[in-house]
Design an enzyme around this catalytic site. Sequence first.
Site, short mmCIF file in Angstrom:
data_model
loop_
_atom_site.label_atom_id
_atom_site.label_comp_id
_atom_site.label_asym_id
_atom_site.label_seq_id
_atom_site.Cartn_x
_atom_site.Cartn_y
_atom_site.Cartn_z
CB CYS A 239 12.60 5.69 -3.91
SG CYS A 239 12.52 6.90 -5.09
CG HIS A 292 8.00 5.82 -4.56
ND1 HIS A 292 9.13 5.90 -3.76
CD2 HIS A 292 7.54 4.45 -4.19
CE1 HIS A 292 9.28 5.01 -2.76
NE2 HIS A 292 8.32 4.03 -3.06
CG HIS A 304 8.93 1.03 -0.86
ND1 HIS A 304 7.96 2.02 -1.00
CD2 HIS A 304 8.35 0.53 0.13
CE1 HIS A 304 7.21 2.15 -0.05
NE2 HIS A 304 7.51 1.18 0.55
#
Length: 337
Positions: A239, A292, A304
């Site tokens: 991420c 995240h 993402h």
Amino acid sequence: MKRRFWLPLSAAMLYGLIKIGRKNQPSGKLPLTAYIDVAAATLWTEPHIQRSIDTPSLLNPADIRTWINNMSVDDKLWLVGKLETQALYGNKVTILDKKGKWVKVAVEGEPTPRNELGYPGWLPKKQLAFSKLMHKSSDKSFAMVKDKTTWLYNNKKLTKPFIEISFNTQLPVVNWVKNAVLVLTPGNGRKWLSAGSVNIYKSINDIPKPSKEDIVDTAEKFLGLPYLWSGMSGFGFDCSGFTHNIYKHHGIIIPRDASAQILEGEAVEKGDLQKGDLLFFAHDSGKGAVHHVGMYYGNDKMIHSPNSKSSIEILDDVWHSSYAEDYAGARRYLKSK
């Protein structure tokens, strides 16, 4: 995910690490700096951590595409906590330590509070090149790969492939003709790239300042790309590797990990979000450790790289998704024109 957060090294500690690196050099002594000599070098938390399925990532040349494609979801999940980051072909690194055939390095251009020299981790020594010519060419114009991946070739006609390299790979330019660019490589002399697969810049400062649309357009190139824990290449991103590399492509260097990315840039309220802003999510309903990061896509959407079970995607309504209750805030790294 990549959310560890360590304090920066003091000058004394840094000097000590450099001394350790010198002490552990083999006969003939390793230089304190080297260059990555594979398409994407995978850095591990400890030396000698490997399974037979990881062999393609540990060779020179490394075959990152085959490695990723051969892993099951469980194989990918096993990597969590065992990998640090990746470094691209030609990336300069500082040597910190050595154990047997493995070397610990800090990757230049991947900022982290853990080490002011760059992101640290272990890789096989055979994936490094010790090139004085690369060092002397550090102030030359460079070619930056703009495609997800492209090929280096042995000839100007681009008919004899050498190795496949990643998005954001930067190599010094020796010369160029209409359709091809001659570049210097870390350990294999001069090779050719398709002119259409790269941008050429005199320096990092020569990269044009992007708009928010430019940032999102670049991110869109990677839709469907597999998630890879610690991934930093056009073969697979995690991420924060995804957000880091999108901004790096436009000349903006942000921290490597989400836990550090949330501490820099400009804080943005939810009602003021614009395309390209980074959205962060944390445990304990957004108050704990960051787990995240994604990029705001506009219209309540987020692009993402989610997790080892999935690929880069656009999430339609982030505020009504499973991420919503973990929202920890947003940061803006793009200044208004």
